[in-house]
Structure formats: structure tokens, C-alpha cells
Design a protein around this motif. Structure first.
Motif, short mmCIF file in Angstrom:
data_model
loop_
_atom_site.label_atom_id
_atom_site.label_comp_id
_atom_site.label_asym_id
_atom_site.label_seq_id
_atom_site.Cartn_x
_atom_site.Cartn_y
_atom_site.Cartn_z
N SER A 156 0.81 -1.22 0.00
CA SER A 156 0.00 0.00 0.00
C SER A 156 0.84 1.27 0.00
O SER A 156 0.34 2.36 0.26
N THR A 157 2.14 1.12 -0.27
CA THR A 157 3.02 2.27 -0.48
C THR A 157 3.43 2.29 -1.94
O THR A 157 3.78 1.26 -2.51
N GLU A 158 3.38 3.47 -2.55
CA GLU A 158 3.73 3.60 -3.96
C GLU A 158 5.07 4.30 -4.10
O GLU A 158 5.41 5.20 -3.31
N PHE A 159 5.83 3.87 -5.12
CA PHE A 159 7.16 4.41 -5.36
C PHE A 159 7.26 5.00 -6.76
O PHE A 159 6.59 4.55 -7.70
N ASP A 160 8.13 5.99 -6.90
CA ASP A 160 8.50 6.49 -8.22
C ASP A 160 9.43 5.46 -8.84
O ASP A 160 10.51 5.18 -8.29
N PRO A 161 9.06 4.85 -9.99
CA PRO A 161 9.88 3.78 -10.56
C PRO A 161 11.26 4.25 -11.01
O PRO A 161 12.18 3.44 -11.13
N GLN A 162 11.42 5.54 -11.23
CA GLN A 162 12.71 6.05 -11.69
C GLN A 162 13.67 6.30 -10.53
O GLN A 162 14.86 5.98 -10.62
N THR A 163 13.16 6.87 -9.45
CA THR A 163 14.05 7.25 -8.34
C THR A 163 13.97 6.31 -7.15
O THR A 163 14.87 6.29 -6.31
N GLY A 164 12.87 5.52 -7.06
CA GLY A 164 12.67 4.68 -5.89
C GLY A 164 12.10 5.44 -4.71
O GLY A 164 11.90 4.87 -3.63
N HIS A 165 11.81 6.73 -4.87
CA HIS A 165 11.25 7.54 -3.79
C HIS A 165 9.80 7.16 -3.53
O HIS A 165 9.07 6.77 -4.45
N ILE A 166 9.39 7.30 -2.28
CA ILE A 166 8.00 7.05 -1.92
C ILE A 166 7.14 8.22 -2.42
O ILE A 166 7.45 9.39 -2.16
N THR A 167 6.08 7.90 -3.14
CA THR A 167 5.16 8.94 -3.61
C THR A 167 3.91 9.02 -2.74
O THR A 167 3.29 10.08 -2.63
#
Length: 635
Positions: A156-167
Motif C-alpha cells: 500500500s506504499t507507492e514508489f517512483d519507478p525512476q528514483t525509488g522515492h515514496i510517492t
């Protein structure tokens, strides 16, 4: 006033010299792709040192001098709420202003984004001043990270696929609330008659007609249980024959209250009382009652016990650092007093027995810290590789991350129960020793030595007793051998060869300890297997392989190993510490003296433990399990 970081040479050795920060910082900083982040590991580590130095001064100036005064006042319970001394509240307001409640929360969620290892170091420094404040502080950032890690695990946590940052993350609002210092949380597991035996838990959670989970039941001994966010283990499976006992438990987040239009609390979970305790007088240890309280399921139904074990790893490492801080306080108090107290023409630190006590305390602290740092390091790398695997869309990269996760998780798993056992037991031992060195004044409340002992007594009990830790270490040791006996036999032979062939005398001595530890394990495995064969007398020979590999009853078949679990754990502790100190002195020769000091005590101790394991226990086992010996129990 003292700076609790600057005055600790051994702690600074790990931060400034020993820890391999590169992989940890790179994972924490997502390969340095934050716009406002660090450019490299060196810059990050400089920042970590600045934080620890700042916290060391804050603890020395703002916390340590006021402990006795705050403890005399203590928390009070009024009309279902808990209130603390004004100075206590002021300290936590200052911690909030420093941003420390979110010290290891990712930068994109508003945290300081330090490694969890920095959080552990501050826990140890704070516990040196007072373990109650350290524990309460731990339930701020600690619960925020539990919510984040749980959300990542359940997807249930989403990430930016490019940076790996939590969105985005499921509990972003709760994490923000905790980081502000306005609220905190607690772990609600223990119930009356259900401490270590989680299968006996009675708190339940059920879905109502609107699809909302409702938790009911009572929890006791809940540290900082007056907080808002409760992580609760409750039973959810009642009619499923395949989900009984531990498999029927699930994990929930239960906010203890909501607020009405006027900002007043409307409680759905009530604090029934504050426990009157031997120690930890600044900690609100609460009984909490849930009556149909709305709750959020964390993860999958029936996964509560497995989730609890994962959460316990970090908690037990945290107790290791907490106990280490208490050991530091006991040693420093005893050392400083002994250096000033004169008796028979010299200060008492010059008397042989007192000097022996102080020397033992100081080298034990060095050994505990070696294990604590190693366990925390591998546990954090494991969790971050696991998060990396979840965040990346590259299948190959995910597979690599999962492989590294498993490698580091296993290393952490082997060390964690040993760390918790040793640190907790030594906290009690050193606190008692400090009282002995201070003599009559140690028994009074003036110097605070008696407080250290009161506070230490719970360390071998909470977050899993010392006996539970020993059983876990024994189980992993025995299981590892049984899964790959060939590798174990090879290791035994190599240890024996190294103990006579190594050119370095220190290497030979460490190898001899390894040979003793492996010999004890070999004896326990052999003993267990022989006893198992005895139980196969009425089983057809063709069924033996299945019986030997799958049909183990831990309560029966491992009885002899369980009897000696603590002895084996102490052997493994000494071996692990010596191996860690040996590795350090190879790179930093000035550490060789520390290894020699530790070996001087460990060698006779390990020979004795090996002798106890291999020569005692038959009589007691025969009395407890007469069916194994084919005779009735004799009293």
C-alpha cells in the motif's frame, strides 16, 4: 556537562572508523538522487556525526541532570489520562523541535532520512541517562517506521519507478502526526496469562456489517500505552480448523481516540491504570482496554504472529542498545566513585578486586557494542534491500535485492537473540556490581546506583525473556546443522585445524573457542538424534527418513538441547564477540589489546560451558521425561 557522544571513544570508533557506511548510505539516499540530499557517503556520515554530537550534548545538558527530580514526581493517572512532569514534557517538546522524532523517516515523508543505525545509537545514549525516557522516545519514530514498513510489505506504499522515492503511503497522515511530536504509539501484545505464550491471547477483532474491523479486549504492561496509535495483536480466526493458535492472530492499527468538533478527545480505547513498577518510574506502563474499537488491518489475516516476529527483531536490537546504555551508566558511576573513594591508604580503584570488577565491566561493554552494531547493521541492510526489491520495476534488480535481503537477514537473525540475552543480563549484573562498589551509599537513593538496578531488572524480561532468546538461538543453531550436516562437519574440521595451524596466536585462540562452540553443538545434535532413534523402535524402518526429517516435536525431541540452551547461547556470544574483535584488530591493530582482554575471560568460561553441556543434564531429563529413559520419574 558531559557530551554522551564525544566522551565515548568506543562508540566513536564505530561511527568514525569501523562501519562500512557506503552501502547503507547509498540505500538510504537512493544512490544520491535526492535533489536536496547528500552528494556522497562522506558528506552523509559527517551529518550523522553532527547529529550524534548534538544529541550527545542535549542528553548530557537537558536530560541527565533532571532525571532524579522527574522520577520523584513521575507520571500520574487522572480521569483516564496520563500526565507527566513539566520538565518531561519540555524535553520532548525540544526533541520535537530538533526534528528527532522523524530521524530515520524518509526525506520524502518529511523525516531526516538517517539510517536506523543512527536511531539505535541515540537510543543507547539516551538510555545512559534514563531508560524510561529512551523507551518513550523510541515509540515516536519507532511506530512511524513500523507503519511505513508494514505498508510497504502489504503493497500500500507507492514508489517512483525512476528514483525509488515514496510517492504515497497508507499511513502518511499518522506518520506526519508522530514526527511532529504531537502523538506517538505503542505495541500492544501482552495480556493477563498470555505473555510469552501468544497462542493464549484472547483479544479479538471482528468485521462489522459495514466492513469495519472492531477490536475488543485488554492489554497489559504496555509501554507508553497512553499514546494514540496502538499496534494491536488480536485473534481474527475462530471457525477455521486450519487457522488455530498462532495462525489465528492478526495485526491492527487502532487509534485510541478521535476528536469532536471542539477538539476534545473521544476515546475508543481507554487507559485503565498505570502499573506500579520496581523501576522505569518515568515510563507510563499502562493497562489498555479496547471495546469494539474501530481498527485497520495491517497485512493479511492470520499473519499477526509472523509480523510480530519481524517487528520484534528491531525491538530486541533496540533493547540491546538500551541495555548497553544502562551498562555504560553503571560502569561510569562505579569507575568515577572508585577513583575518588579512599580506603586503606589508596583509592578503591587501586584495590585488586575492585580493579577486577571495573576491568570486567569495561570489556563486557565493548563486547556488547560489537554485537549490537553488527546486528543493527545487518538488520537494516536486510530491510532496505527488501524495500528496494519492492520499489524497483527491474526484475533482475529485484531478484538481486531479495538475495541480499536474505543474506543480511540471516546474519541479523543469528545475532539478535544473542545480543538481547547478553546486553540484558549484563545490565543487571553491572548495576548490581555498581552498588557493590559504591557500598553503603550505593544502597541509598542519593547516587542513583539503586535506580540503575531497578531499571535493569526488566531488561531480561520484556520484548522476550532471556530464556526465550536462548531457545531461539539454540533452535537456529540446531536447525542450521540439520539442514546441512555436511557443511557443519566441514566447519568443525576447519576450526580444529585452524586452532593448531594458524600463525597468528590470536587467530589460534579464537579458533579454539570456535572448536569448543561447534563441539558443544555437535554433542547436542548427536544427543538429539540418538534420542530420536530410540523413539523409532516401534516405527517401520521404511518410515524412519520421514520421522527423522519431518516429524519433530520440539517440546519432546529437543529436551536436552533446551536444557542447555542458555549455556550454548553464552558460548556463541563469546565466540561471536571474539570473531568481531579479531576482525577489527586486523584493520586497526590498536584494538588487539581489547581482543586479548576479552579472550582472557572468555577462554576459561567457554571451556567450563562446554564441559557443563557435555557432562550434565541426564538426571534432570530422566526426571522430566521418564518415557525417554524407560523408567519412572524419581524425585
Amino acid at each position: 556537562m558531559a557530551n554522551f557522544y564525544n566522551d565515548n571513544e568506543d562508540l566513536r570508533f564505530y561511527v568514525e572508523k569501523w562501519i562500512d557506511w557506503e552501502p547503507l548510505v547509498r540505500l538510504t539516499e537512493h544512490d544520491f538522487n535526492y535533489e536536496d540530499g547528500f552528494k556522497d557517503s562522506g558528506e552523509a556520515v559527517e551529518f550523522y556525526q553532527e547529529i550524534l554530537e548534538l544529541l550527545g550534548g542535549f542528553i548530557g545538558d537537558e536530560i541527565d541532570p533532571h532525571i532524579a527530580e522527574m522520577e520523584r514526581e513521575g507520571p500520574r493517572y487522572e480521569d483516564g489520562e496520563v500526565f507527566f512532569p513539566a520538565k518531561f514534557d519540555s524535553i520532548f517538546e525540544q526533541i520535537g523541535e530538533l526534528g528527532i522524532h522523524g530521524i530515520c523517516v524518509p526525506r520524502e515523508l518529511g523525516g531526516m532520512n538517517t539510517p536506523l543505525l543512527i536511531y539505535m545509537f541515540q537510543i543507547g545514549m539516551m538510555a545512559r541517562a534514563d531508560v524510561s525516557i529512551s523507551a518513550h522516545h523510541g515509540f515516536h519514530c519507532g511506530i512511524a517506521m513500523v507503519l511505513l514498513v508494514t505498508s510497504i510489505a502489504e503493497g500500500s506504499t507507492e514508489f517512483d519507478p525512476q528514483t525509488g522515492h515514496i510517492t504515497s503511503t497508507r499511513f502518511g497522515d499518522e506518520i506526519t502526526d508522530i514526527m511532529s511530536g504531537a502523538n506517538w504509539g505503542s505495541m500492544d501484545i501482552t495480556e493477563p496469562d498470555a505473555g510469552s505464550d501468544m497462542a493464549a491471547l484472547r483479544a479479538k477483532a471482528e468485521l462489522d456489517e459495514d466492513g469495519v474491523w472492531r477490536v475488543s479486549g485488554s492489554k497489559i504492561f504496555i509501554t507508553s500505552g497512553h499514546g494514540k496509535y496502538h499496534i494491536v495483536i488480536a485473534r481474527t480466526e475462530f471457525d477455521d480448523e486450519e487457522k488455530t493458535g498462532l495462525k489465528s492472530l492478526s495485526t491492527f492499527l487502532v487509534p485510541a481516540w478521535t476528536e469532536d468538533a471542539d477538539g476534545n478527545r473521544v476515546r475508543v480505547a481507554t487507559v485503565e491504570r498505570i502499573e506500579e513498577k520496581l523501576g522505569h518510574h518515568l515510563s507510563a506502563t499502562c493497562e489498555v482496554h479496547f471495546d469494539n474499537a474501530p481498527a485497520y488491518l495491517l497485512g493479511e489475516r492470520g499473519d499477526g504472529f509472523r509480523q510480530m516476529l519481524l517487528l520484534m527483531n528491531n525491538a530486541r536490537i533496540g533493547i540491546g542498545f538500551e541495555s548497553l546504555g544502562l551498562c555504560e551508566a553503571a560502569y561510569r558511576m562505579a569507575r568515577d566513585y572508585a577513583a575518588e573513594r579512599e580506603s586503606m591508604g589508596k583509592t578503591i580503584d587501586r584495590h585488586e578486586m575492585i580493579a577486577e570488577y571495573l576491568d570486567q565491566m569495561s570489556i563486557d561493554i565493548i563486547g556488547i557494542r560489537a554485537m549490537a552494531v553488527e546486528a543493527a547493521y545487518h538488520e537494516e541492510l536486510a530491510q532496505k534491500y527488501k524495500i528496494m526489491a519492492a520499489a524497483t520495476t527491474d526484475a533482475q534488480e529485484s531478484e538481486r535485492a531479495l538475495k541480499l535481503y536474505k543474506e543480511h537477514q540471516w546474519k541479523a537473525r543469528l545475532l539478535t537473540p544473542l545480543l538481547k540475552y547478553q546486553a540484558a543480563e549484563k545490565a543487571v549484573e553491572m548495576s548490581q556490581m555498581a552498588i557493590q562498589i559504591l557500598g553503603g551509599v550505593g544502597y541509598t537513593s542519593e547516587y542513583g546506583a539503586e535506580k540503575l538496578l531497578r531499571d535493569a531488572m526488566v531488561m531480561p524480561i520484556y520484548e522476550g525473556t532471556s530464556q526465550i532468546q536462548a531457545l531461539m538461538a539454540m533452535k537456529d543453531s540446531m536447525s542450521s546443522i540439520m539442514k546441512n550436516p555436511q557443511a557443519f562437519v566441514k566447519r568443525v574440521a576447519q576450526a580444529r585445524w585452524k586452532s593448531v595451524s594458524e600463525r597468528d596466536p590470536l587467530a589460534r585462540r579464537v579458533a579454539k573457542l570456535e572448536s569448543l562452540a561447534l563441539g558443544a553443538q555437535q554433542y547436542l545434535v548427536t544427543k538429539t538424534a540418538v534420542d530420536k532413534f530410540k523413539s523409532l523402535s516401534n516405527v517401520p524402518i521404511f518410515d524412519w527418513p520421514q520421522e527423522l526429517t519431518k516429524e519433530w516435536d520440539p517440546k519432546h525431541d529437543f529436551a536436552y538441547a533446551m536444557l542447555h540452551a542458555e549455556r550454548l547461547s553464552r558460548l556463541l556470544i563469546d565466540l561471536n564477540i571474539c570473531e568481531l574483535l579479531y576482525a577489527q584488530q586486523l584493520e586497526y591493530p590498536e584494538r588487539a589489546g581489547l581482543l586479548e582482554r576479552y579472550l582472557e575471560r572468555a577462554e576459561p568460561r567457554c571451556r567450563y560451558l562446554h564441559d557443563e553441556i557435555t557432562t550434565t543434564g541426564e538426571r534432570l531429563i530422566a526426571r522430566l521425561h521418564p518415557e525417554r529413559a524407560g523408567e519412572s520419574a524419581s524425585e
